[in-house]
Scaffold this motif. Structure first.
Motif, mmCIF file in Angstrom:
data_model
loop_
_atom_site.group_PDB
_atom_site.id
_atom_site.type_symbol
_atom_site.label_atom_id
_atom_site.label_comp_id
_atom_site.label_asym_id
_atom_site.label_seq_id
_atom_site.Cartn_x
_atom_site.Cartn_y
_atom_site.Cartn_z
ATOM 1 N N VAL A 204 0.779 -1.219 0.001
ATOM 2 C CA VAL A 204 -0.027 0.145 0.053
ATOM 3 C C VAL A 204 0.900 1.208 0.077
ATOM 4 O O VAL A 204 1.642 1.437 0.723
ATOM 5 C CB VAL A 204 -0.876 0.081 1.326
ATOM 6 N N VAL A 205 0.515 2.286 -0.998
ATOM 7 C CA VAL A 205 1.271 3.429 -1.164
ATOM 8 C C VAL A 205 0.297 4.153 -0.127
ATOM 9 O O VAL A 205 -0.373 4.781 -0.733
ATOM 10 C CB VAL A 205 1.518 3.950 -2.516
ATOM 11 N N GLY A 206 0.887 4.677 0.949
ATOM 12 C CA GLY A 206 0.122 5.088 1.975
ATOM 13 C C GLY A 206 0.403 6.949 1.977
ATOM 14 O O GLY A 206 1.512 7.359 1.377
ATOM 15 N N GLY A 207 -0.261 7.696 2.651
ATOM 16 C CA GLY A 207 0.034 9.101 2.933
ATOM 17 C C GLY A 207 -0.557 10.033 1.966
ATOM 18 O O GLY A 207 -0.321 11.314 1.894
ATOM 19 N N VAL A 208 -1.201 9.429 1.103
ATOM 20 C CA VAL A 208 -1.661 10.271 0.054
ATOM 21 C C VAL A 208 -3.295 10.135 -0.344
ATOM 22 O O VAL A 208 -4.079 9.724 -1.100
ATOM 23 C CB VAL A 208 -1.332 10.001 -1.613
ATOM 24 N N GLY A 209 -4.147 10.743 0.918
ATOM 25 C CA GLY A 209 -3.428 11.366 2.021
ATOM 26 C C GLY A 209 -3.522 10.302 3.132
ATOM 27 O O GLY A 209 -4.045 9.252 3.038
ATOM 28 N N PRO A 210 -3.167 10.916 4.399
ATOM 29 C CA PRO A 210 -2.830 9.955 5.425
ATOM 30 C C PRO A 210 -4.191 9.563 6.053
ATOM 31 O O PRO A 210 -4.333 8.178 6.382
ATOM 32 C CB PRO A 210 -2.003 10.839 6.533
ATOM 33 N N ALA A 211 -5.029 10.210 6.286
ATOM 34 C CA ALA A 211 -6.332 9.879 6.950
ATOM 35 C C ALA A 211 -7.082 8.746 5.800
ATOM 36 O O ALA A 211 -7.810 8.008 6.400
ATOM 37 C CB ALA A 211 -7.199 11.096 7.049
ATOM 38 N N ALA A 212 -6.939 9.091 4.603
ATOM 39 C CA ALA A 212 -7.632 8.262 3.567
ATOM 40 C C ALA A 212 -6.975 7.027 3.610
ATOM 41 O O ALA A 212 -7.513 5.818 3.226
ATOM 42 C CB ALA A 212 -7.270 8.826 2.151
#
Length: 423
Positions: A192-200
């Motif tokens: 998972v490429v996260g942080g794009v955005g963090p809450a999402a």
């Protein structure tokens, strides 16, 4: 000359096929010496296979006995109790962490398969195979499952003869030769490429958990996450020539691939404008959230339904949804420029979702754009920015007298990821 390398867990260095069987037997002999010296059983190379059970046919190897029925391995080398391998001192008791580190060390030296003799560590085989990435072979690999809890008389496969340790070592060696160079079947890992955005990203991971039919923790899928909020803003790049996020997205995907991901999910709609350039450079697939979302709508609503899109201006202008919709013969509707400005304020404004708000002004602004889409004939609305499902969690809402279905691409993506893991 055969240069295939093998690792025997308990030895520091890899060995060639011509030394494989002798290496196993030297390890067994060293362990027997250690057991006699310390008066206990159980080590990395132990030959007692069920608690303190001693199998028939024990030998005083290495180097002191001739073994009947020796097999000739590829390369023309006949393996006997004699070996050119250096002498090794008796091994200390090792725990599971030692075993794992030993496997990784041997794999890094170029071993194409690993052999684990230790009876009390056989339960680690599935984990080791999954984590190391090359075949790990033990007693459980070469003997029937019915022998898992060893009885005093172990019987050979298809034979009534007792299985002695020398025969078991030969089986281990023969099986290792057959498996050399084959990739081990590993459990599915979702990158998972996260942080794009963090809450999402957090919201997406919760959907993966909810989408998994599980009765216990171990029934859930493995996830490798890199939460990288420093990836440049996708919309700023597309609209204003801001920093290109492609390199950061690609580097993150490559790291996940090297860590063993089977497929990659990017829970960001706008990032999919950059996916074609990235996916072609990877050895694993990037799951196309845009395509999965539209296929889901066709499956649920049919191809005649008119679809509205709520998304960042970057996503709208990139055409990722418009192109995919056109390929499927679907009608895609987008807000007017004024309504689109309201959408951007709802996402990026001081009272917007990225600032931590999910009610009030941001929700009101989105409803304005949604009203306009329904007036154009939309009966399905895609929540095409991964922050929008944080505001609208319903599957459908009433808009101007119509029951309008809301489609959450991250939920569709989560379900697809679970389905791939179970395939």
């Amino acid at each position: 000359m055969d240069q295939t390398l093998f690792g025997i867990v308990g030895r520091d260095r890899v060995v060639r096929s011509s030394d494989l069987l002798a290496g196993l037997r030297e390890l067994a002999a060293a362990d027997r010496d250690r057991q006699r010296g310390h008066g206990r059983t159980g080590s990395l190379g132990e030959s007692t296979l069920a608690g303190e059970l001693t199998l028939p046919g024990e030998s005083t190897l290495p180097g002191e006995s001739t073994l009947p029925g020796e097999s000739t391995l590829p390369g023309g080398s006949t393996l006997s109790g004699k070996s050119t391998l250096p002498d090794k001192p008796p091994l200390p008791d090792l725990d599971g962490l030692d075993i794992f580190d030993a496997c990784r060390h041997l794999a890094e030296q170029g071993a194409t398969a690993l052999l684990l003799r230790s009876a009390r560590h056989q339960h680690l085989l599935p984990l080791l195979i999954d984590e190391v990435g090359i075949p790990v072979i033990g007693w459980r690999t070469v003997l029937p499952a019915s022998m898992d809890n060893a009885a005093p008389a172990w019987h050979a496969m298809g034979s009534a003869d007792s299985v002695n340790p020398m025969d078991l070592d030969r089986r281990l060696a023969d099986y290792a030769l057959k498996m050399a160079g084959r990739a081990a079947r590993q459990a599915f890992r979702l990158g998972v490429v996260g942080g794009v955005g963090p809450a999402a990203t957090v919201d997406f991971l919760s959907k993966v958990v909810r989408s998994t039919q599980a009765a216990r923790d171990q029934d859930h899928i493995k996830v490798l996450l890199e939460q990288n909020p420093q990836i440049p803003d996708r919309t700023a790049c597309l609209l204003n020539g801001g920093a290109d996020p492609s390199v950061a997205l690609y580097a993150t995907c490559r790291r996940l691939e090297r860590q063993g991901a089977s497929a990659i999910a990017i829970p960001c709609n706008t990032a999919h404008a950059f996916v074609p350039r990235i996916a072609s450079r990877l050895g694993i697939p990037v799951i196309d959230m845009i395509a999965e979302t539209l296929d889901h709508i066709v499956h649920q609503q049919g191809s005649a339904v008119r679809i509205g899109l709520l998304a960042t201006t970057g996503t709208v202008n990139s055409g990722v949804y418009a192109s995919a919709a056109a390929q499927r013969g679907l009608t895609l509707l987008t807000p007017s420029a004024a309504a689109q400005a309201e959408v951007m304020e709802a996402i990026y404004g001081p009272q917007g979702i990225k600032a931590g708000h999910t009610t009030g002004l941001c929700k009101d602004a989105l409803r304005v754009a949604m009203d306009e889409l329904v007036e154009q004939g939309a009966r399905v609305v895609i929540l095409g920015c991964t922050e929008l499902p944080l505001v609208f969690r319903e599957a459908a809402i009433d808009v101007q007298g119509w029951r309008v279905a809301l489609v959450d691409p991250t939920d569709v993506l989560a379900r697809r990821c679970v389905a791939l893991a179970r395939a």
